[in-house]
Each structure stands twice: as C-alpha cells, then as structure tokens.
Design a protein around this motif. Structure first.
Motif, PDB file in Angstrom:
ATOM      1  N   ALA A 198      44.144  45.589  42.399  1.00 12.59           N
ATOM      2  CA  ALA A 198      45.610  45.561  42.417  1.00 12.59           C
ATOM      3  C   ALA A 198      46.130  44.217  42.917  1.00 12.59           C
ATOM      4  O   ALA A 198      47.100  43.668  42.373  1.00 12.59           O
ATOM      5  N   ILE A 199      45.482  43.658  43.936  1.00 12.65           N
ATOM      6  CA  ILE A 199      45.889  42.343  44.446  1.00 12.65           C
ATOM      7  C   ILE A 199      45.654  41.273  43.383  1.00 12.65           C
ATOM      8  O   ILE A 199      46.477  40.353  43.204  1.00 12.65           O
ATOM      9  N   GLY A 200      44.542  41.374  42.660  1.00 12.40           N
ATOM     10  CA  GLY A 200      44.284  40.417  41.598  1.00 12.40           C
ATOM     11  C   GLY A 200      45.372  40.438  40.539  1.00 12.40           C
ATOM     12  O   GLY A 200      45.862  39.377  40.111  1.00 12.40           O
ATOM     13  N   LEU A 201      45.794  41.628  40.114  1.00 13.18           N
ATOM     14  CA  LEU A 201      46.871  41.736  39.131  1.00 13.18           C
ATOM     15  C   LEU A 201      48.187  41.202  39.695  1.00 13.18           C
ATOM     16  O   LEU A 201      48.952  40.531  38.989  1.00 13.18           O
ATOM     17  N   PHE A 202      48.452  41.486  40.962  1.00 19.82           N
ATOM     18  CA  PHE A 202      49.681  41.011  41.592  1.00 19.82           C
ATOM     19  C   PHE A 202      49.716  39.481  41.623  1.00 19.82           C
ATOM     20  O   PHE A 202      50.742  38.851  41.310  1.00 19.82           O
ATOM     21  N   VAL A 203      48.597  38.884  42.012  1.00 23.33           N
ATOM     22  CA  VAL A 203      48.542  37.426  42.093  1.00 23.33           C
ATOM     23  C   VAL A 203      48.708  36.806  40.701  1.00 23.33           C
ATOM     24  O   VAL A 203      49.407  35.801  40.528  1.00 23.33           O
ATOM     25  N   ALA A 204      48.095  37.426  39.695  1.00 19.86           N
ATOM     26  CA  ALA A 204      48.166  36.869  38.346  1.00 19.86           C
ATOM     27  C   ALA A 204      49.543  37.052  37.715  1.00 19.86           C
ATOM     28  O   ALA A 204      50.079  36.119  37.096  1.00 19.86           O
ATOM     29  N   LEU A 205      50.145  38.226  37.892  1.00 14.57           N
ATOM     30  CA  LEU A 205      51.375  38.550  37.169  1.00 14.57           C
ATOM     31  C   LEU A 205      52.644  38.243  37.947  1.00 14.57           C
ATOM     32  O   LEU A 205      53.643  37.817  37.361  1.00 14.57           O
ATOM     33  N   VAL A 206      52.615  38.477  39.258  1.00 11.02           N
ATOM     34  CA  VAL A 206      53.822  38.285  40.069  1.00 11.02           C
ATOM     35  C   VAL A 206      53.849  36.893  40.692  1.00 11.02           C
ATOM     36  O   VAL A 206      54.861  36.179  40.621  1.00 11.02           O
ATOM     37  N   GLU A 207      52.745  36.511  41.300  1.00  7.69           N
ATOM     38  CA  GLU A 207      52.681  35.198  41.925  1.00  7.69           C
ATOM     39  C   GLU A 207      52.366  34.082  40.916  1.00  7.69           C
ATOM     40  O   GLU A 207      52.424  32.894  41.266  1.00  7.69           O
ATOM     41  N   ARG A 208      51.990  34.487  39.696  1.00  6.90           N
ATOM     42  CA  ARG A 208      51.729  33.552  38.593  1.00  6.90           C
ATOM     43  C   ARG A 208      50.590  32.570  38.903  1.00  6.90           C
ATOM     44  O   ARG A 208      50.616  31.417  38.489  1.00  6.90           O
ATOM     45  N   GLN A 209      49.642  33.050  39.669  1.00 14.70           N
ATOM     46  CA  GLN A 209      48.409  32.287  39.892  1.00 14.70           C
ATOM     47  C   GLN A 209      47.315  32.970  39.067  1.00 14.70           C
ATOM     48  O   GLN A 209      46.478  33.707  39.576  1.00 14.70           O
ATOM     49  N   ARG A 210      47.324  32.706  37.769  1.00 16.17           N
ATOM     50  CA  ARG A 210      46.529  33.501  36.848  1.00 16.17           C
ATOM     51  C   ARG A 210      45.023  33.332  37.069  1.00 16.17           C
ATOM     52  O   ARG A 210      44.267  34.307  37.055  1.00 16.17           O
ATOM     53  N   ARG A 211      44.584  32.111  37.246  1.00 14.64           N
ATOM     54  CA  ARG A 211      43.149  31.907  37.436  1.00 14.64           C
ATOM     55  C   ARG A 211      42.645  32.624  38.683  1.00 14.64           C
ATOM     56  O   ARG A 211      41.615  33.304  38.644  1.00 14.64           O
ATOM     57  N   LEU A 212      43.368  32.437  39.783  1.00 16.49           N
ATOM     58  CA  LEU A 212      42.957  33.106  41.022  1.00 16.49           C
ATOM     59  C   LEU A 212      43.054  34.613  40.875  1.00 16.49           C
ATOM     60  O   LEU A 212      42.141  35.355  41.278  1.00 16.49           O
ATOM     61  N   GLY A 213      44.167  35.091  40.316  1.00 18.30           N
ATOM     62  CA  GLY A 213      44.352  36.531  40.168  1.00 18.30           C
ATOM     63  C   GLY A 213      43.293  37.161  39.289  1.00 18.30           C
ATOM     64  O   GLY A 213      42.736  38.224  39.627  1.00 18.30           O
ATOM     65  N   LEU A 214      42.974  36.545  38.172  1.00 20.51           N
ATOM     66  CA  LEU A 214      41.953  37.089  37.282  1.00 20.51           C
ATOM     67  C   LEU A 214      40.568  37.018  37.920  1.00 20.51           C
ATOM     68  O   LEU A 214      39.726  37.903  37.707  1.00 20.51           O
ATOM     69  N   ALA A 215      40.327  35.984  38.724  1.00 20.74           N
ATOM     70  CA  ALA A 215      39.049  35.904  39.449  1.00 20.74           C
ATOM     71  C   ALA A 215      38.942  37.038  40.460  1.00 20.74           C
ATOM     72  O   ALA A 215      37.893  37.701  40.577  1.00 20.74           O
ATOM     73  N   PHE A 216      40.025  37.282  41.214  1.00 26.03           N
ATOM     74  CA  PHE A 216      40.049  38.420  42.140  1.00 26.03           C
ATOM     75  C   PHE A 216      39.784  39.715  41.386  1.00 26.03           C
ATOM     76  O   PHE A 216      38.998  40.575  41.824  1.00 26.03           O
ATOM     77  N   LEU A 217      40.475  39.909  40.263  1.00 21.85           N
ATOM     78  CA  LEU A 217      40.331  41.139  39.488  1.00 21.85           C
ATOM     79  C   LEU A 217      38.892  41.312  39.014  1.00 21.85           C
ATOM     80  O   LEU A 217      38.321  42.413  39.123  1.00 21.85           O
ATOM     81  N   ALA A 218      38.287  40.256  38.504  1.00 22.44           N
ATOM     82  CA  ALA A 218      36.917  40.349  38.001  1.00 22.44           C
ATOM     83  C   ALA A 218      35.936  40.690  39.122  1.00 22.44           C
ATOM     84  O   ALA A 218      35.048  41.547  38.955  1.00 22.44           O
ATOM     85  N   VAL A 219      36.081  40.031  40.251  1.00 24.41           N
ATOM     86  CA  VAL A 219      35.179  40.296  41.382  1.00 24.41           C
ATOM     87  C   VAL A 219      35.360  41.724  41.884  1.00 24.41           C
ATOM     88  O   VAL A 219      34.382  42.424  42.179  1.00 24.41           O
ATOM     89  N   ALA A 220      36.618  42.180  41.980  1.00 21.96           N
ATOM     90  CA  ALA A 220      36.881  43.539  42.469  1.00 21.96           C
ATOM     91  C   ALA A 220      36.288  44.585  41.530  1.00 21.96           C
ATOM     92  O   ALA A 220      35.671  45.567  41.980  1.00 21.96           O
ATOM     93  N   VAL A 221      36.468  44.388  40.224  1.00 22.95           N
ATOM     94  CA  VAL A 221      35.911  45.343  39.260  1.00 22.95           C
ATOM     95  C   VAL A 221      34.383  45.347  39.338  1.00 22.95           C
ATOM     96  O   VAL A 221      33.747  46.414  39.351  1.00 22.95           O
TER      97      VAL A 221
END
Length: 619
Positions: A198-221
């Motif tokens: 959820a934090i990864g999606l938030f960072v990518a979509l809301v904070e617009r830090q897509r690379r970091l957010g998608l990296a968080f999402l991938a690691v979490a999954v």
C-alpha cells in the motif's frame, strides 16, 4: 571523543518550549505504561503465552539458536508461525538482562519513540510547532496505542515506530533513509507486506515517486509471497499452508479460493465490513482522532488494506481496539490525521481552535476508551495480584532451573528462558506442571481446559505435589507422601482417609489449616467437607462447608492413592477468647448425607472427627 561530544552539544540551540512539551509527554507516557506493564506481569492477571514465546525466541537468539521455541504447537520453528525477525534485533538486550520484562520495557520505549517521527511529520506538513505538539499528545493519548502496549508483548508492536520513521523519511524526501525503515517494517511480521504494498502504491501514485513506489511495491509483494507461500508453509506442522488462513475459512480453504470468493461476492464482503461490530471498531479508531483521517482520503487509503484484512477475519479480536492486531494501523491513521488537519487549516480553521480541538479530542478519547488510569476501560484489579500473586511466586520458586515444565497461560513466561517449556495442556516431556486454576480458564478456552485437565489427571503420569488458593503443582512419576506436621489415619466412610493436617497461625484470630486427604477407592460421588468450631458448652459458633480444593477438583475425580491438600482459612475474629474444638467430616454434595466415622477413632460423634483443640487468641 567525549570532548568532541561536549563541544557538539554546546553548539546546539537550547530546546524550545514545544520540544520540552513533547519530551515531557513522551517521558510521562514511558513512566505510566512501563509501570502498568510491569505491574500487570507481576500480578499474574493476564494471558502471557505470547510474551513467553517471544521471550524464549529472544533468549534462544541471544544464545545463537535463532527461531527456536517449544511453545509454538503448530510450527517446528517460529518462521512457521510468523515471518518475523525482530527477535534477532532484540537479542543483544538479553546479553544485559535476560528477562521477559526486558521485552515489556522495550515495547513501551519503542511505542513512545514513534511520537518523535510523527511529530516531525506534523512539523513538515503543518509548519506549526504548536499543532505538531498537539498531534504528538493526540498520539500518546490514543486508546488503541494503550491497549496495544498493555496487552502483554507482541512483535507486531514494532510496526508502530518502524512505519512512523518510514513515513517521516518519505515526507522529508529522504528516500535513501526510507529504505532501511521500509525493510525494518517488513521484518516485523508477514502482514506488513500488505502495508508495504500500500505504501508503494501511495508513493508511486500520490507522491509521484514512481520508481521508488514501484520498487517498494515489488519488494513488498516478493516478501509476502516468500513468507506466505514458501517459508511459513514449509515450517507449519498443522498442514494446510499458511496457518492463519483458517481465520478466513468462511470464504474458502486456500488463498486462491478466499480471494476468488471475495472478488465474486462483493455484497457479502460489504455486509461483513459494515456489520455493527465492525462499524463500532471503525468509530473507536476514528473518533479519538476527531475523524480527521476522513478529510484526507488519499492518506487514509494507506490504511484501508489493513482495515479490510482485519475486518474480514472470523476472529472478533482482529476488529477490536483491545488487541494488538491494529498496530500497523496506528501510525497510518496518525499520518492521515496530520493530512486531515492540513486540509482544515487550508480551509481557514484558526490556529487556536485547531490546537484546542486536538487537545480536547485527546483528553475526551482518553477518558472514554483508554485502559490506563482515569480511562473508562481502566481495570485497577488487573495491576494488583494481592496474596494470590505472592503464593504464585512461592510456587514458582520451587521449580528448579532448566527443568522441563508445562505451565498455565498466565505464568508460563516465568519459565520461558529454558530449552523446554510448554503451554498447558501440552505436556510433552515436562517433569513438572504448574497450573493457576484462577487464570487457567481464560481467552475462550474454558471447556477445552476443563477437559484437558481431566484427561491429564486420568493419564496417571503425574501426581499432585501441592495445591493452594487454586495453584496446583504436579510432578511426573509415582505419588510421594508429603511431610505432614500432624499425621493421622482417620477413615471417613469407606471412601476417604484424612492423612493429617498442618496448622499455620497467621495472627491472633486467623490460621491456615491444610487437610491432607486420600481416596481409598474411586468415590463415584461429589462430597463436601465441613469444619465446625464448638465452644466449651458444645455450641457450634463457626463453620465452613465447601468442596475440597475450593471445588476445583471434585472428589468424583480423585485418583486413589494421591495425597490431596485442602487448604482452609480459619477466620475466628468474631469469637471471644477461650477454648474451642474443631471437628471435620464429609457429606454427600447433593443429598447432604454424612459419611460415618468408625468408633475406633474414639470420636464422640458418629460423623464428625475431633481434629484439634485451640485457644483464642492464637499464641
């Protein structure tokens, strides 16, 4: 080095009043909740099996035996129960003080520490130190935090400081620093993978830090798949994959079936999420925060996946603020609270009204819901074990170090720093079993424990060494005769023998009388013991009738040959000074027919034995 440190401190500006306020609030929280946590543990009034598991895990980790515990029935090692690594991080503390109280104090300190990054987040978002301090007070007064702190010890509590620091690093745009806090959050427990995604999606979509957010999402999954699909099923001896899927068994028997059912039955899911019990849960989470998270939907969305998986479980404890499950929600909701307050300020809410509202909400929420002093849910009796706790400590002191033992759920953490310890009714290779019958029937296990105790006694592998005030100590092997100060051999009926008694004077009018009984053959009925005190004129001036052993072990279940201690309190303060005689006997529990006593015992009554004569006041 010391000189440089002093020079650095000398260059720092003096703390302002808001820093002092926050520091004082954190220290007050530490003092109150450290004291309450230790008092609860000392009083033996709470279930502490989870504390014992973690205590044994950290103790073993400190001795280079990571993930080892004999207290987890369904897993060979702890990774089959929870995908958590915090026992490794906490192990060095046990080099200093190997004790479960170390975990209780560390948990309190960790929760209090979370106030620091949450205050920093508020400062960055609000640009107002006063309001930031108000949010710190709101966090420290938050009732779900209090319940989490006081419900023994759980590793998931570390999600609060880990997520708080992670959110601060993201708000401050210190992304390199965010990674260690992100990994520390995942290491708390397997369900933090959901929060991480959820934090990864938030960072990518809301904070617009897509690379970091998608990296968080991938690691979490990846972390979640590794935990739930690979490691935990591998070490789960109960079968069926991830052990805790059973809490969603109403939707299916596998993760795929559960997921498919939730997707294809949205009305059922919505009905569950909006049930009265769940709605109460949501209100108890939001009202102590003045409902401010609702004003920041994007920030609140961070918490929604956690709310959904908790609320859909079939265990009511998951959607109750009184348990530890809501730990990941607390920093997420405080983050959303800050965002909601930012929106209110943009709408023109005056500073003084905002600060007053925060402080008023903190106070009212505390009074209405908190389990701490002055809170409506405060239970002072939980923090004072009284004489019973003193007796428990005496029994605990009789257990040799390292002896394998099975213990009741409210005392097992006293023995968890040994290689083999078990939660009763698991006995395994235990040499001793210590039960606190007052605390045994807790947490919904009444019938299970009652049957388990009967099976345990009937097994014939253990005998009762001693019992007092509902505390029972069993030993493996053949029954051994106790050291009785006043031995007797009085036959009562053809069923029982009174083997003797011990009299211990407490004060001038009070004494403790321990009767030692034996069943000569299976009694087949329940019987009551009576004590009658007669004065010199033969008048009955005091009596006490009850089943032996406080009614906790009825005579119908007595194994022949056991020596059974039946402790009774002679409270004779209402009697005048003089000479008295104490008689004892038994009668049928239902009908009241007394058992005869043979005339060969020289008693003046056919159904009551003259046990002793006494003089009041006791000398």
């Amino acid at each position: 080095m010391l000189h440089r440190a002093r020079a650095w401190l000398a260059r720092q500006p003096a703390p302002d009043r808001w820093t002092l306020l926050r520091s004082g609030a954190v220290l007050l929280y530490l003092a109150v909740f450290a004291t309450l946590s230790l008092q609860t543990w000392a009083a033996f009034t709470r279930y502490d099996a989870d504390l014992a598991i973690n205590d044994q895990l950290v103790w073993n980790a400190s001795r280079l035996r990571p993930f080892q515990s004999t207290l987890i029935g369904h897993a060979r090692i702890s990774l089959g129960d929870h995908f958590s690594f915090y026992q490794l991080l906490l192990a060095p503390l046990y080099w200093l003080w190997p004790d479960p109280r170390t975990l209780l104090l560390a948990q309190t300190a960790g929760l209090a520490l979370a106030a620091v990054p949450l205050g920093w987040i508020a400062d960055l978002r609000l640009k107002d130190r006063a309001l930031g301090s108000g949010l710190v007070v709101l966090f420290l007064a938050y009732p779900p935090l209090h319940f989490l702190n006081l419900f023994e010890y759980h590793e998931v509590a570390w999600a609060v400081p880990a997520l708080a620091f992670l959110l601060w690093a993201l708000v401050a745009r210190r992304y390199r620093l965010a990674w260690p806090f992100f990994l520390l959050s995942l290491a708390v427990k397997e369900e933090l993978a959901i929060v991480g995604a959820a934090i990864g999606l938030f960072v990518a979509l809301v904070e617009r830090q897509r690379r970091l957010g998608l990296a968080f999402l991938a690691v979490a999954v990846a972390w979640g798949v590794l935990a739930l699909a690979v490691v935990m099923p591998q070490f789960n001896e109960a079968g069926g994959g991830f052990y805790y899927l059973r809490r969603y068994s109403q939707y299916g028997s596998s993760a795929f079936e559960i997921g498919w059912y939730l997707v294809t039955h949205p009305t059922v899911v919505l009905g569950e999420l909006l049930s009265p019990a769940r709605l109460t849960y949501y209100l108890q989470l939001l009202l102590p925060l003045a409902g401010l998270p609702l004003l920041a939907p994007a920030a609140l969305a961070l918490a929604l996946p956690t709310v959904v998986y908790l609320a859909l479980g079939n265990s009511p404890a998951q959607y109750s603020i009184q348990y530890h499950y809501q730990a990941p929600l607390i920093p997420l909701l405080l983050f959303a609270t800050t965002a909601g307050l930012v929106r209110l300020r943009r709408w023109g809410l005056p500073h003084r009204f905002a600060l007053a509202g925060l402080l008023a909400t903190a106070g009212l929420g505390y009074l209405a819901l908190s389990p701490a002093p002055l809170g409506r849910a405060f239970e002072p009796e939980r923090y004072h074990g009284g004489e019973h706790a003193v007796l428990l400590e005496q029994f605990i002191s009789r257990v040799p170090p390292d002896t394998p033992i099975s213990a009741a759920r409210n005392v097992v953490s006293r023995f968890s720093r040994r290689e083999r310890v078990y939660n009763f009714p698991t006995v395994a290779d235990a040499e001793l079993v210590l039960l606190d019958y007052r605390g045994l029937f807790c947490c919904g296990f009444w019938e299970d424990d009652a049957q388990a105790l009967r099976r345990f006694v009937a097994s014939g592998q253990f005998w009762l060494v001693d019992a007092l005030d509902g505390i029972w100590l069993f030993a493996r092997g053949t029954p051994q005769p106790p050291a009785i100060r006043s031995p007797l051999a009085v036959t009562i009926g053809d069923l029982f023998q009174l083997a003797g008694y011990d009299l211990t004077v407490r004060d001038a009018s009070t004494a403790q009388l321990r009767l030692w009984w034996q069943a000569l053959r299976p009694p087949g009925e329940r019987y009551t013991v009576f004590l009658h005190v007669l004065d010199q004129q033969g008048r009955r001036v005091w009596q006490h009738d009850s089943e032996p052993l406080d009614g906790l072990f009825p005579t119908v279940e007595w194994p022949p040959g056991w020596y059974l201690p039946d402790v009774r309190r002679l409270d004779l303060g209402a009697l005048a000074a003089g000479e008295y005689r104490v008689y004892v006997g038994m009668y049928e529990w239902g009908g009241g027919d007394r058992l005869p006593i043979p005339a060969t015992h020289g008693t003046e009554f056919p159904d009551a034995y003259l046990l002793l004569s006494l003089h009041l006041p006791f000398r």
